[in-house]
Design a protein around this motif. Structure first.
Motif, short mmCIF file in Angstrom:
data_model
loop_
_atom_site.label_atom_id
_atom_site.label_comp_id
_atom_site.label_asym_id
_atom_site.label_seq_id
_atom_site.Cartn_x
_atom_site.Cartn_y
_atom_site.Cartn_z
N ILE A 53 0.85 -1.20 0.00
CA ILE A 53 0.00 0.00 0.00
C ILE A 53 0.88 1.25 0.00
O ILE A 53 0.63 2.21 -0.73
CB ILE A 53 -0.95 -0.02 1.22
CG1 ILE A 53 -1.98 -1.15 1.05
CG2 ILE A 53 -1.63 1.33 1.43
CD1 ILE A 53 -2.84 -1.42 2.27
N ALA A 54 1.94 1.23 0.82
CA ALA A 54 2.85 2.39 0.88
C ALA A 54 3.53 2.59 -0.48
O ALA A 54 3.66 3.71 -0.96
CB ALA A 54 3.89 2.17 1.98
N GLU A 55 3.95 1.48 -1.07
CA GLU A 55 4.67 1.57 -2.35
C GLU A 55 3.81 2.20 -3.43
O GLU A 55 4.30 3.00 -4.24
CB GLU A 55 5.12 0.16 -2.77
CG GLU A 55 6.22 0.18 -3.82
CD GLU A 55 6.66 -1.23 -4.19
OE1 GLU A 55 6.62 -2.12 -3.32
OE2 GLU A 55 7.04 -1.43 -5.36
N GLU A 56 2.52 1.86 -3.44
CA GLU A 56 1.61 2.50 -4.42
C GLU A 56 1.59 4.01 -4.26
O GLU A 56 1.19 4.73 -5.16
CB GLU A 56 0.18 1.98 -4.21
CG GLU A 56 -0.05 0.56 -4.66
CD GLU A 56 -1.35 -0.03 -4.06
OE1 GLU A 56 -2.17 0.75 -3.53
OE2 GLU A 56 -1.49 -1.26 -4.12
N ARG A 57 1.99 4.50 -3.08
CA ARG A 57 1.98 5.94 -2.82
C ARG A 57 3.39 6.53 -2.81
O ARG A 57 3.62 7.59 -2.24
CB ARG A 57 1.28 6.19 -1.49
CG ARG A 57 -0.21 5.90 -1.57
CD ARG A 57 -0.76 5.37 -0.27
NE ARG A 57 -2.21 5.33 -0.27
CZ ARG A 57 -2.93 4.28 -0.68
NH1 ARG A 57 -2.33 3.18 -1.13
NH2 ARG A 57 -4.24 4.32 -0.65
N GLY A 58 4.32 5.79 -3.39
CA GLY A 58 5.68 6.31 -3.51
C GLY A 58 6.47 6.30 -2.22
O GLY A 58 7.42 7.07 -2.04
N LEU A 59 6.07 5.43 -1.29
CA LEU A 59 6.74 5.36 0.00
C LEU A 59 7.28 3.96 0.26
O LEU A 59 6.64 2.97 -0.11
CB LEU A 59 5.76 5.72 1.13
CG LEU A 59 5.25 7.16 1.12
CD1 LEU A 59 4.02 7.28 2.02
CD2 LEU A 59 6.34 8.11 1.59
N ILE A 60 8.42 3.90 0.90
CA ILE A 60 8.98 2.62 1.32
C ILE A 60 8.71 2.46 2.81
O ILE A 60 9.01 3.36 3.60
CB ILE A 60 10.50 2.59 1.07
CG1 ILE A 60 10.77 2.48 -0.44
CG2 ILE A 60 11.16 1.44 1.82
CD1 ILE A 60 12.25 2.56 -0.80
#
Ligand code: ATP
Ligand code: MG
Length: 286
Positions: A187-194
């Motif tokens: 979910i974080a990755e979909e928002r550009g976050l690791i």
């Protein structure tokens, strides 16, 4: 340090470094208020001043994640006193398991320190040649014993976790933690976050059901990095541009020799930290 609020119908029972806990003033003590303050801690000290809005932001983040995850958790519907509503969770009081369920998907912090010394993270052998901030071959469950008040949490092996809570529970904690981490990281990755790493706490309810408790996937319990900066950065600081109190830690490390009381945080550091917390929640929940 601001004192915990007086809340009608509730009695204050405990304050950790960041949160204040309340039980019902009367009747069964099966519910608990978890009130997040604006206090910020680093190097085991509560600092001054706090970060305005932090308690509310971290509470919103926990609630958002509980909703996204849809696993059994400790939240209850019911009245929360107005004065603290925005930064409070009404919870089922659980029998907490004394294990901090840490999951690491990337090399950072104490994991990086151990890897440099012995090529392992929590005694799990890893490939050679990894750099600070690198992705691990697969996420690792690296539990810690939740030490009694005032003592330091201690990393423990999976076997020690089995000794503490039994095999079935230990496997349940491990599987749930890894599963939640993977889903949250996606979910974080979909928002550009690791989501580099995080820590969960679980408790057991009256029916024996394992429930996710405490705060979840907040910037106090997790490391979040910007995925773009991680991919293009060259120095560890560029790659691990974090959304937590790293700004505070860095400033303190440069301006305090770790003896006596820590110095007051400058306004600029407080504001940059607050802005970073807001950016995290905006990016995740937008
Ligand atoms: P510190 O954060 O200062 O190192 P701490 O972890 O004891 O110490 P907090 O995190 O502020 O302080 O306190 C929250 C406490 O509430 C933790 O001990 C946590 O295990 C406990 N807790 C969280 N959710 C529940 C729940 N649903 N039922 C019972 N206890 C809970
Ligand atoms: Mg805690």
């Amino acid at each position: 340090m601001t004192l915990p609020s007086e809340l009608p119908g509730w009695r204050h029972v405990y304050s950790g470094k960041v949160r204040d806990l309340y039980l019902p003033a009367e009747g069964p003590e099966d519910r608990m208020l978890v009130v997040a303050s604006d206090r910020v801690s680093a190097f085991d000290h509560v600092l001054s001043p706090g970060i305005p809005g932090k308690g509310e932001l971290l509470t919103r983040l926990s609630l958002w994640w509980f909703d996204q995850l849809g696993v059994p958790n400790h939240l209850l519907d019911g009245e929360i006193p107005d004065a603290v509503r925005a930064r409070t969770m009404l919870t089922r009081r659980l029998d907490m398991l004394p294990v901090e369920c840490v999951v690491r998907g990337y090399l950072a912090g104490s994991g990086w320190a151990e890897y440099q010394q012995q090529g392992t993270v929590c005694d799990i052998p890893l490939p050679t040649g990894l750099r600070n901030g690198d992705r691990l071959p697969e996420p690792l469950f690296t539990p810690a014993y939740k030490a009694p008040l005032g003592e330091h949490d201690e990393n423990i092996s999976f076997d020690r976790t089995v000794d503490l809570v039994g095999r079935t529970r230990a496997e349940g904690l491990r599987d749930a933690s890894l599963d939640i981490y993977r889903r949250a990281a996606d979910i974080a990755e979909e928002r550009g976050l690791i989501l580099a790493d995080t820590k969960f706490e679980f408790g057991v309810d009256d029916e024996g059901v394992l429930r996710l408790a405490d705060e979840v996937l907040t910037s106090d319990s997790s490391r979040y990095w910007d995925a773009g900066a991680w991919a293009s950065g060259t120095t560890p600081a560029e790659r691990m541009a974090s959304f937590d109190k790293q700004i505070v830690r860095d400033w303190l490390a440069a301006n305090w020799d770790r003896t006596g009381t820590p110095p007051e945080l400058p306004t600029e550091i407080v504001e940059r930290t607050a802005a970073r917390y807001r950016e995290l929640i905006d990016r995740l929940t937008a």
